[in-house]
Enzyme design. Structure first.
Site, PDB file in Angstrom:
ATOM      1  N   HIS A  99     -13.621 -10.386 -44.657  1.00  0.00           N
ATOM      2  CA  HIS A  99     -13.675  -9.005 -45.149  1.00  0.00           C
ATOM      3  C   HIS A  99     -12.653  -8.915 -46.281  1.00  0.00           C
ATOM      4  CE1 HIS A  99     -14.557  -8.613 -40.787  1.00  0.00           C
ATOM      5  NE2 HIS A  99     -15.331  -7.603 -41.113  1.00  0.00           N
ATOM      6  N   ASP A 102      -9.178  -8.634 -45.058  1.00  0.00           N
ATOM      7  CA  ASP A 102      -8.569  -9.775 -44.352  1.00  0.00           C
ATOM      8  C   ASP A 102      -7.721 -10.599 -45.303  1.00  0.00           C
ATOM      9  OD1 ASP A 102     -10.255  -9.118 -42.214  1.00  0.00           O
ATOM     10  OD2 ASP A 102     -11.761 -10.611 -42.786  1.00  0.00           O
TER      11      ASP A 102
HETATM   12  C1  XUL Z   1     -17.708  -6.599 -35.450  1.00  0.00           C
HETATM   13  C2  XUL Z   1     -18.221  -7.731 -36.234  1.00  0.00           C
HETATM   14  C3  XUL Z   1     -17.724  -7.847 -37.622  1.00  0.00           C
HETATM   15  C4  XUL Z   1     -18.737  -8.310 -38.605  1.00  0.00           C
HETATM   16  C5  XUL Z   1     -18.269  -8.287 -40.039  1.00  0.00           C
HETATM   17  O1  XUL Z   1     -18.156  -6.526 -34.156  1.00  0.00           O
HETATM   18  O2  XUL Z   1     -18.992  -8.529 -35.733  1.00  0.00           O
HETATM   19  O3  XUL Z   1     -16.602  -8.669 -37.630  1.00  0.00           O
HETATM   20  O4  XUL Z   1     -19.175  -9.606 -38.315  1.00  0.00           O
HETATM   21  O5  XUL Z   1     -17.811  -7.055 -40.409  1.00  0.00           O
END
Ligand code: XUL
Ligand code: CO
Length: 437
Positions: A99, A102
């Site tokens: 993300h 992150d």
């Molecule tokens: C949350 C989840 C996230 C997504 C990316 O449950 O799976 O980490 O994969 O935003």
């Protein structure tokens, strides 16, 4: 700087090995069903769990021992980049996922936040070039910051919506800069708690507007990644809009988006929706919508997203069965969206956990390939539905039958003969293949 000095390169040593830091089933160059394991899996490390997660839970503080935690701000972000590439190199995995939030800290303004992001993206790009490691996907975190408390693309605030749009725009630019294979949308707070304050139709319309704008912008800047939506039924909101594969596909179809997206399915999200992982994969597969996978497992006794490393061979086998039947995972991959337990706080646990998951998938692939080669289920299924291949059944499946013609048939067809579904026998066969008998 070595953050994992205890561990050297993890190699395949075969199933007789007793070395915990070795693969016993995952042999990257071994060919299974016409492709190397490396090509089948396209494994990725999830940056958030492995380099950011600290092991805190609602009842206690973080527990993880991480060499990079002595830093803060941009120095911490840079240390995590180094740790990421050291980890990928030592595990021999080709991909990572992140993300935006992150990889770099937020500043006081969007300008400052984007500047931090640019600094770290430039560093990541250099590391990618020298290591050959690749970005499976990136995404925008539009759920942690308090501004998203009502949602991002489904918020009641146009100002927050605009902020989210700016974040998506930047995310697409970052993806292009780093050559991401995919771009993911997981609607962290895209859902609602109560209808008493919610305009459901407006929220769904706005969500679709956001996706259309993203499709248009990616085209405009020449970012050719595969777009993925990641369904999840609940958590953090009570009613998440992208509930499961079927709901998400229907949403995409309704809003004219189906040709632009595929799905990133996650095991623990499927089970939270009351499905098996293979159910959601099958629903996506038959519609040509299976894009990528987030590998993990939940706990049968708990009702939330525990994101455990996948070790259940029954599940990994049926998962790889769907992947093989799909003709592979395409531009997607298998991302370990999984975290070590709070008490597994040593850096070594990060390796041991990934090795456990990778080997469970490798074994699953081998068993699934054998099941398909021997047509264990295909032949049974074809035989089970054979009444639709001829006579009155063929009339039905070709669409020529009418209620009148079927009534005429039913009136003179007495008694009806049925056959067993043989579920228990099939499960015993699956066990035989799992046990290599
Ligand atoms: C949350 C989840 C996230 C997504 C990316 O449950 O799976 O980490 O994969 O935003
Ligand atoms: Co996920």
């Amino acid at each position: 700087m070595a953050y994992f000095a205890n561990v050297s390169a993890v190699a395949y040593e075969g199933s007789a090995s007793r070395n915990p830091f070795a693969f016993r089933h995952y042999n990257p160059q071994e060919v299974v069903a016409g492709k190397t394991m490396e090509e089948h899996f396209r494994f990725a490390v999830a940056y958030w769990h492995t380099f950011v997660g600290n092991g805190s839970d609602p009842f206690g503080a973080g527990t993880m021992q991480r060499g990079w935690d002595r830093y803060s701000g941009l120095d911490l972000a840079k240390a995590r980049v180094e740790a990421n590439f050291e980890f990928l190199e030592k595990l021999g995995l080709p991909f990572f996922c992140f993300h935006d939030r992150d990889i770099a800290p937020e500043g006081d303004t969007l300008q400052e936040t984007n500047k931090n992001l640019d600094t770290i993206v430039a560093m990541i790009k250099e590391y990618m070039q020298s290591s050959g490691k690749k970005l499976l996907w990136n995404t925008a975190n539009m759920f942690t910051n308090p501004r998203f408390l009502h949602g991002a693309a489904t918020t009641c605030s146009a100002d927050v919506y605009a902020y989210a749009a700016a974040q998506v725009k930047k995310g697409l630019e970052v993806g292009k800069e780093l050559g991401a294979e995919n771009y993911v949308f997981w609607g962290g707070r895209e859902g609602y708690e109560t209808l008493l304050n919610t305009d459901l139709l407006r929220e769904l319309d706005n969500l679709a507007h956001m996706f259309h704008m993203a499709v248009d912008y990616a085209k405009e800047i020449g970012f050719d990644a595969q777009f993925l939506i990641e369904p999840k039924p609940k958590e953090p909101t009570k009613h998440q809009y992208d509930f499961d594969a079927a709901t998400t596909i229907s949403f995409l179809q309704t809003y004219g988006l189906k040709d632009h997206f595929k799905l990133n399915l996650e095991a623990n999200h499927a089970t939270l929706a009351g499905h098996t992982f293979e159910h959601d994969m099958r629903v996506a597969r038959i519609q040509g919508m299976l894009g990528s996978l987030d590998a993990n497992q939940g706990d049968m006794l708990l009702g939330w997203d525990t994101d455990e490393f996948p070790t259940n061979l029954y599940d990994t086998t049926l998962t790889m069965y769907e992947v093989l039947q799909n003709g592979g995972i395409g531009r997607g991959g298998i991302n370990f969206d999984a975290k070590v337990r709070r008490a597994s706080f040593e850096p070594d646990d990060l390796f041991l956990a990934h090795i456990a998951g990778i080997d469970a998938y490798a074994k699953g692939l081998k068993v699934a390939a054998k099941l398909i080669e021997d047509r264990v289920f295909e032949d049974f299924i074809a035989n089970r539905y054979r009444s639709f291949d001829e006579g009155i059944g063929l009339e039905i499946s070709s669409g020529r039958a009418t209620l009148r013609s079927l009534e005429q048939y039913a009136l003179q067809n007495n008694p009806i003969k049925l056959e067993s579904g043989r579920q228990e026998r099939l499960k015993a066969l699956l066990n035989q293949y799992l046990l290599g008998e």
